[in-house]
Design a protein around this motif. Structure first.
Motif, PDB file in Angstrom:
ATOM      1  N   LYS A 136       0.823  -1.211   0.000  1.00  0.00           N
ATOM      2  CA  LYS A 136       0.000   0.000   0.000  1.00  0.00           C
ATOM      3  C   LYS A 136       0.853   1.255   0.000  1.00  0.00           C
ATOM      4  CE  LYS A 136      -4.105  -2.024   2.016  1.00  0.00           C
ATOM      5  NZ  LYS A 136      -4.968  -2.179   3.173  1.00  0.00           N
ATOM      6  N   VAL A 137       1.937   1.263   0.759  1.00  0.00           N
ATOM      7  CA  VAL A 137       2.841   2.427   0.784  1.00  0.00           C
ATOM      8  C   VAL A 137       3.482   2.604  -0.590  1.00  0.00           C
ATOM      9  CG1 VAL A 137       4.997   3.329   1.760  1.00  0.00           C
ATOM     10  CG2 VAL A 137       3.287   2.276   3.261  1.00  0.00           C
ATOM     11  N   LEU A 138       3.991   1.520  -1.145  1.00  0.00           N
ATOM     12  CA  LEU A 138       4.633   1.561  -2.452  1.00  0.00           C
ATOM     13  C   LEU A 138       3.631   1.947  -3.539  1.00  0.00           C
ATOM     14  CD1 LEU A 138       7.411   0.913  -3.733  1.00  0.00           C
ATOM     15  CD2 LEU A 138       6.498  -1.356  -4.227  1.00  0.00           C
ATOM     16  N   ALA A 139       2.440   1.374  -3.484  1.00  0.00           N
ATOM     17  CA  ALA A 139       1.407   1.662  -4.482  1.00  0.00           C
ATOM     18  C   ALA A 139       0.981   3.130  -4.440  1.00  0.00           C
ATOM     19  CB  ALA A 139       0.197   0.752  -4.259  1.00  0.00           C
ATOM     20  N   THR A 162      -2.119  -8.166  -9.664  1.00  0.00           N
ATOM     21  CA  THR A 162      -1.634  -6.787  -9.521  1.00  0.00           C
ATOM     22  C   THR A 162      -2.765  -5.795  -9.765  1.00  0.00           C
ATOM     23  OG1 THR A 162       0.477  -7.565 -10.402  1.00  0.00           O
ATOM     24  CG2 THR A 162       0.158  -5.171 -10.259  1.00  0.00           C
ATOM     25  N   ILE A 163      -3.505  -6.017 -10.821  1.00  0.00           N
ATOM     26  CA  ILE A 163      -4.626  -5.131 -11.158  1.00  0.00           C
ATOM     27  C   ILE A 163      -5.651  -5.153 -10.025  1.00  0.00           C
ATOM     28  CG2 ILE A 163      -6.578  -4.803 -12.734  1.00  0.00           C
ATOM     29  CD1 ILE A 163      -4.663  -5.909 -14.977  1.00  0.00           C
ATOM     30  N   THR A 164      -5.933  -6.329  -9.506  1.00  0.00           N
ATOM     31  CA  THR A 164      -6.895  -6.454  -8.416  1.00  0.00           C
ATOM     32  C   THR A 164      -6.379  -5.752  -7.154  1.00  0.00           C
ATOM     33  OG1 THR A 164      -7.685  -8.520  -9.372  1.00  0.00           O
ATOM     34  CG2 THR A 164      -8.284  -8.084  -7.084  1.00  0.00           C
ATOM     35  N   SER A 165      -5.103  -5.882  -6.859  1.00  0.00           N
ATOM     36  CA  SER A 165      -4.522  -5.212  -5.683  1.00  0.00           C
ATOM     37  C   SER A 165      -4.617  -3.697  -5.807  1.00  0.00           C
ATOM     38  CB  SER A 165      -3.057  -5.625  -5.502  1.00  0.00           C
ATOM     39  OG  SER A 165      -2.956  -6.976  -5.150  1.00  0.00           O
ATOM     40  N   TYR A 166      -4.254  -3.154  -6.966  1.00  0.00           N
ATOM     41  CA  TYR A 166      -4.353  -1.698  -7.166  1.00  0.00           C
ATOM     42  C   TYR A 166      -5.811  -1.244  -7.147  1.00  0.00           C
ATOM     43  CZ  TYR A 166       0.522  -0.483  -8.112  1.00  0.00           C
ATOM     44  OH  TYR A 166       1.866  -0.230  -7.990  1.00  0.00           O
ATOM     45  N   SER A 167      -6.691  -1.999  -7.780  1.00  0.00           N
ATOM     46  CA  SER A 167      -8.114  -1.625  -7.815  1.00  0.00           C
ATOM     47  C   SER A 167      -8.701  -1.599  -6.412  1.00  0.00           C
ATOM     48  CB  SER A 167      -8.897  -2.614  -8.683  1.00  0.00           C
ATOM     49  OG  SER A 167      -8.444  -2.566 -10.005  1.00  0.00           O
ATOM     50  N   GLN A 168      -8.369  -2.587  -5.619  1.00  0.00           N
ATOM     51  CA  GLN A 168      -8.854  -2.650  -4.241  1.00  0.00           C
ATOM     52  C   GLN A 168      -8.419  -1.404  -3.470  1.00  0.00           C
ATOM     53  OE1 GLN A 168      -9.169  -6.518  -1.941  1.00  0.00           O
ATOM     54  NE2 GLN A 168      -7.229  -5.711  -1.179  1.00  0.00           N
ATOM     55  N   LEU A 169      -7.172  -1.007  -3.646  1.00  0.00           N
ATOM     56  CA  LEU A 169      -6.649   0.189  -2.976  1.00  0.00           C
ATOM     57  C   LEU A 169      -7.370   1.449  -3.468  1.00  0.00           C
ATOM     58  CD1 LEU A 169      -4.430   1.514  -1.147  1.00  0.00           C
ATOM     59  CD2 LEU A 169      -3.051   1.675  -3.223  1.00  0.00           C
ATOM     60  N   LEU A 170      -7.532   1.571  -4.777  1.00  0.00           N
ATOM     61  CA  LEU A 170      -8.117   2.778  -5.359  1.00  0.00           C
ATOM     62  C   LEU A 170      -9.624   2.884  -5.141  1.00  0.00           C
ATOM     63  CD1 LEU A 170      -6.068   2.806  -8.657  1.00  0.00           C
ATOM     64  CD2 LEU A 170      -6.079   4.629  -6.952  1.00  0.00           C
ATOM     65  N   ILE A 171     -10.310   1.777  -5.227  1.00  0.00           N
ATOM     66  CA  ILE A 171     -11.772   1.797  -5.111  1.00  0.00           C
ATOM     67  C   ILE A 171     -12.210   1.736  -3.654  1.00  0.00           C
ATOM     68  CG2 ILE A 171     -13.878   0.520  -5.716  1.00  0.00           C
ATOM     69  CD1 ILE A 171     -12.433  -0.225  -8.368  1.00  0.00           C
ATOM     70  N   GLY A 172     -11.378   1.143  -2.797  1.00  0.00           N
ATOM     71  CA  GLY A 172     -11.674   1.126  -1.376  1.00  0.00           C
ATOM     72  C   GLY A 172     -12.650   0.052  -0.939  1.00  0.00           C
ATOM     73  N   THR A 184      -6.608  -9.629 -21.587  1.00  0.00           N
ATOM     74  CA  THR A 184      -6.852  -8.269 -22.103  1.00  0.00           C
ATOM     75  C   THR A 184      -8.114  -7.630 -21.517  1.00  0.00           C
ATOM     76  OG1 THR A 184      -7.886  -9.031 -24.203  1.00  0.00           O
ATOM     77  CG2 THR A 184      -5.506  -8.585 -24.239  1.00  0.00           C
ATOM     78  N   GLY A 185      -8.537  -8.114 -20.355  1.00  0.00           N
ATOM     79  CA  GLY A 185      -9.648  -7.493 -19.639  1.00  0.00           C
ATOM     80  C   GLY A 185      -9.213  -6.123 -19.118  1.00  0.00           C
ATOM     81  N   VAL A 186     -10.197  -5.260 -18.898  1.00  0.00           N
ATOM     82  CA  VAL A 186      -9.909  -3.859 -18.570  1.00  0.00           C
ATOM     83  C   VAL A 186     -10.648  -3.433 -17.304  1.00  0.00           C
ATOM     84  CG1 VAL A 186     -10.227  -1.485 -19.405  1.00  0.00           C
ATOM     85  CG2 VAL A 186      -9.627  -3.288 -21.010  1.00  0.00           C
ATOM     86  N   ILE A 187      -9.961  -2.655 -16.488  1.00  0.00           N
ATOM     87  CA  ILE A 187     -10.579  -1.955 -15.371  1.00  0.00           C
ATOM     88  C   ILE A 187     -10.150  -0.497 -15.458  1.00  0.00           C
ATOM     89  CG2 ILE A 187     -10.613  -1.611 -12.865  1.00  0.00           C
ATOM     90  CD1 ILE A 187     -10.378  -4.541 -12.460  1.00  0.00           C
ATOM     91  N   LYS A 188     -11.139   0.387 -15.459  1.00  0.00           N
ATOM     92  CA  LYS A 188     -10.844   1.827 -15.456  1.00  0.00           C
ATOM     93  C   LYS A 188     -11.116   2.358 -14.052  1.00  0.00           C
ATOM     94  CE  LYS A 188     -12.219   2.534 -20.253  1.00  0.00           C
ATOM     95  NZ  LYS A 188     -13.073   3.311 -21.159  1.00  0.00           N
ATOM     96  N   VAL A 189     -10.153   3.113 -13.536  1.00  0.00           N
ATOM     97  CA  VAL A 189     -10.261   3.619 -12.181  1.00  0.00           C
ATOM     98  C   VAL A 189      -9.902   5.102 -12.148  1.00  0.00           C
ATOM     99  CG1 VAL A 189      -9.465   3.379  -9.793  1.00  0.00           C
ATOM    100  CG2 VAL A 189      -9.554   1.370 -11.268  1.00  0.00           C
ATOM    101  N   ASN A 190     -10.778   5.897 -11.556  1.00  0.00           N
ATOM    102  CA  ASN A 190     -10.473   7.314 -11.364  1.00  0.00           C
ATOM    103  C   ASN A 190      -9.853   7.504  -9.977  1.00  0.00           C
ATOM    104  OD1 ASN A 190     -11.530   8.577 -13.777  1.00  0.00           O
ATOM    105  ND2 ASN A 190     -13.520   7.866 -13.056  1.00  0.00           N
TER     106      ASN A 190
END
Length: 191
Positions: A136-139, A162-172, A184-190
């Protein structure tokens, strides 16, 4: 600001599970190449775009095929390398998830920028087994670094965990392996 996470195309390491996970340095399959080509229509690139790529052959091949003939920024970073999801401290990094050395990337994938300033220590181990607190600190630091590209589209070619880990952090919210993206699946995160 929007980040677009894209999972690499089908790799050889997924063809005969679980044995194929022990394949070192797997290439894209023929189907994976077709999937990478399909990204050209789904996400047409321009020279103003930025692609941040995990240092594995299958992600580098996916990005190279997708961005062929486009002179956009292509940055290789171990901060988006394979990551176990969920973390199990007793598990070992599988051969299919070992990252390529900077030397191999320079030799086999010329024309890419290798990000070292923020990530040099992670080129040897990657983030695969990094405990959640440290991740989480590194991300957060990685995401802060991404903000320098604020007026550009940012694509991250990476891996399901990796995508799931970042998404979990960003989406909360908590995610499970059922949330993994297909090839080639996609997740868009603001953020």
């Amino acid at each position: 600001m929007e980040l677009v996470f894209i999972r690499h195309g089908q790799g050889e390491h997924t063809l005969n599970l679980p044995e194929s996970l022990h394949t070192s340095d797997p290439d894209l399959t023929e189907e994976g190449t077709i999937q990478a080509k399909s990204l050209k229509k789904q996400f047409p690139l321009s020279k103003a775009d930025v692609i941040i790529i995990s240092p594995t052959r299958r992600t580098l091949q996916t990005a190279r095929i997708w961005s062929e003939d486009i002179k956009c920024s292509k940055i290789v970073s171990p901060l988006v390398s394979p990551r176990m999801f969920t973390q199990k401290s007793e598990w070992q990094t599988l051969p299919c998830d070992e990252i390529l050395s900077k030397e191999i990337i320079k030799e086999d994938f010329s024309g890419l920028h290798i990000e070292e300033e923020r990530s040099n220590e992670w080129w040897y181990e990657g983030i695969n087994k990094l405990p959640d607190k440290k991740f989480k600190v590194l991300a957060k630091d990685f995401l802060k670094w991404c903000k320098q590209f604020e007026n550009k589209r940012i694509y991250i070619v990476s891996h399901d965990g990796t995508i799931t880990s970042y998404s979990q952090l960003l989406i909360g919210r908590e995610f499970t392996r059922n949330d993994f993206q297909k090839e080639t699946g996609v997740i868009k995160v603001n953020f």
